[in-house]
Design an enzyme around this catalytic site. Structure first.
Site, PDB file in Angstrom:
ATOM      1  N   HIS A 144      44.591  42.160  32.392  1.00 46.52           N
ATOM      2  CA  HIS A 144      43.221  42.314  33.285  1.00 46.52           C
ATOM      3  C   HIS A 144      43.188  40.865  33.820  1.00 46.52           C
ATOM      4  CE1 HIS A 144      40.180  44.259  35.614  1.00 46.52           C
ATOM      5  NE2 HIS A 144      39.499  44.671  34.216  1.00 46.52           N
ATOM      6  N   ARG A 151      45.369  49.795  39.867  1.00 43.18           N
ATOM      7  CA  ARG A 151      44.850  49.691  38.229  1.00 43.18           C
ATOM      8  C   ARG A 151      45.751  51.072  37.964  1.00 43.18           C
ATOM      9  NH1 ARG A 151      38.729  50.122  35.719  1.00 43.18           N
ATOM     10  NH2 ARG A 151      39.404  47.908  35.970  1.00 43.18           N
ATOM     11  N   CYS A 201      33.455  42.359  28.922  1.00 40.86           N
ATOM     12  CA  CYS A 201      34.144  42.733  30.564  1.00 40.86           C
ATOM     13  C   CYS A 201      33.317  43.946  30.939  1.00 40.86           C
ATOM     14  CB  CYS A 201      35.505  42.917  30.437  1.00 40.86           C
ATOM     15  SG  CYS A 201      35.969  44.385  29.427  1.00 40.86           S
ATOM     16  N   GLN A 222      39.659  40.202  35.710  1.00 34.24           N
ATOM     17  CA  GLN A 222      38.617  39.998  34.996  1.00 34.24           C
ATOM     18  C   GLN A 222      38.596  38.631  34.194  1.00 34.24           C
ATOM     19  OE1 GLN A 222      36.366  42.595  33.834  1.00 34.24           O
ATOM     20  NE2 GLN A 222      35.389  40.606  32.793  1.00 34.24           N
ATOM     21  N   ASP A 275      35.295  43.182  23.580  1.00 33.30           N
ATOM     22  CA  ASP A 275      35.810  44.421  24.449  1.00 33.30           C
ATOM     23  C   ASP A 275      35.720  45.573  23.655  1.00 33.30           C
ATOM     24  OD1 ASP A 275      36.604  45.870  26.560  1.00 33.30           O
ATOM     25  OD2 ASP A 275      38.539  45.208  26.709  1.00 33.30           O
ATOM     26  N   ARG A 332      32.791  39.180  39.165  1.00 33.44           N
ATOM     27  CA  ARG A 332      34.069  39.758  39.645  1.00 33.44           C
ATOM     28  C   ARG A 332      34.097  39.807  41.001  1.00 33.44           C
ATOM     29  NH1 ARG A 332      36.342  43.653  36.560  1.00 33.44           N
ATOM     30  NH2 ARG A 332      38.080  43.591  38.099  1.00 33.44           N
TER      31      ARG A 332
END
Ligand code: CP
Ligand code: NVA
Length: 305
Positions: free
Chosen positions: A132, A105, A263, A135, A223, A291
């Site tokens: 992402h 990340r 998310c 996700q 988000d 996830r």
């Protein structure tokens, strides 16, 4: 064609890859809950390199690995200072001598690409400023779980044109659903990402009007307005995006069985209200759980199991 060596963006996958990973994720979820998971990654180890904070990604990858009999460990950037203490190409080659798979990340997508180029083990993008992918793959799995399919559905993303939105744009070129993005003026998604997706057949509309976007929606997604690592202009962004809040008024124009996704982490009272995130349409905690299941599917695919 996806080389299966790494998982850096959804754009790299073929439609069949997305289907396969989602089906495997759903199967792994069933097995997980029936306590029938097999130790398919016994003896395998994953390094999880984080240059930004995480709750879900870290825990879902770690427990994802543990549940399949493998081992995963957290590596803070405080320790390795990727690109500062040591060049990315060197870190990638060293880490590849110790572990079987790496998750990163970080900020720039180029950092993950460079790491992948020099690593001799599979590399997974666990969020960059640009994408992402884990996700959104998990989110697609959640939509299959809740709606039976994604084909023909109207998926509406409201808010910032960020990493999650970009991965949705990529996904729209792989599966046959309608993607509507409701964004703020001056914060539109990059032309390059949208054009590429459209060239590959994505059905994408972009509007500034949240009510037009949400009409008859099957899925409403949002988000945060200020993503991790964004410096400055936080207030300006919040002002610009205020009208994009997912609230009960907005849900009225959507289908009666709309599902609401986020998310997480959420900024309650900003992009989503308490009533909605805690309400009957919200699937955010199933989404968070998924996830782990989708990432198991991704790791198994990359490790050829
Ligand atoms: N959704 C997500 O990636 O959460 P974290 O930032 O907590 O990992
Ligand atoms: N867009 C958010 C997603 C967090 C999971 C961020 O990058 O901070």
């Amino acid at each position: 064609m996806w080389n299966r060596e790494d998982f850096l963006t959804i754009a790299d996958l073929e439609s069949e890859d997305v289907q396969k990973l989602v089906n495997r994720g759903l199967e792994l979820k069933r097995k997980h809950h029936e306590r029938r998971l097999e130790p398919l990654l016994k003896g395998k180890a994953m390094a999880m390199i984080f240059r930004k904070p995480s709750l879900r990604t870290r825990m879902s990858f770690e427990m994802g690995m543990v549940g399949l009999g493998g081992h995963a460990f957290y590596v803070s950037d405080e320790e390795i200072k990727l690109g500062q203490r040591e060049a990315i190409c060197d870190v990638a080659r060293v880490v590849s001598r110790y572990v079987d798979i790496v998750m990163i990340r970080t900020f720039a997508q180029d950092e993950v690409s460079e790491f992948a180029r020099f690593a001799t083990v599979p590399v997974i993008n666990a969020l960059t400023d640009l994408f992402h992918p884990c996700q959104v793959l998990g989110d697609i799995m959640t939509i299959y779980e809740k709606k039976g399919d994604i084909e023909g559905l109207k998926v509406v993303f409201l808010g910032d044109s960020n990493n999650v939105a970009n991965s949705w744009i990529n996904a729209a070129s792989k599966l046959d659903f309608q993607l509507v993005l409701a964004v703020a003026k001056g914060f539109e998604p990059a032309d390059e990402i949208v054009s590429r997706a459209r060239t590959e057949g994505a059905r994408i509309e972009i509007t500034y009007d949240p009510l037009v976007a949400a009409r008859e929606a099957d899925v409403i997604y949002t988000d945060v307005w200020v993503s991790m690592g964004m410096t400055g202009k936080a207030e300006e962004r919040k002002q610009a995006m205020g009208h994009l809040q997912v609230n009960l008024e907005l849900l009225k124009v959507a289908k009666s069985d709309v599902i609401v996704m986020h998310c997480l982490p959420a900024h309650r009272g900003e992009e989503i209200t308490d009533e909605v995130i805690d309400g009957e349409h919200s699937v955010v905690f199933d989404e968070a759980e998924n996830r782990m299941h989708i990432q198991r599917a991704i790791m198994l695919e990359l490790l050829g199991r």
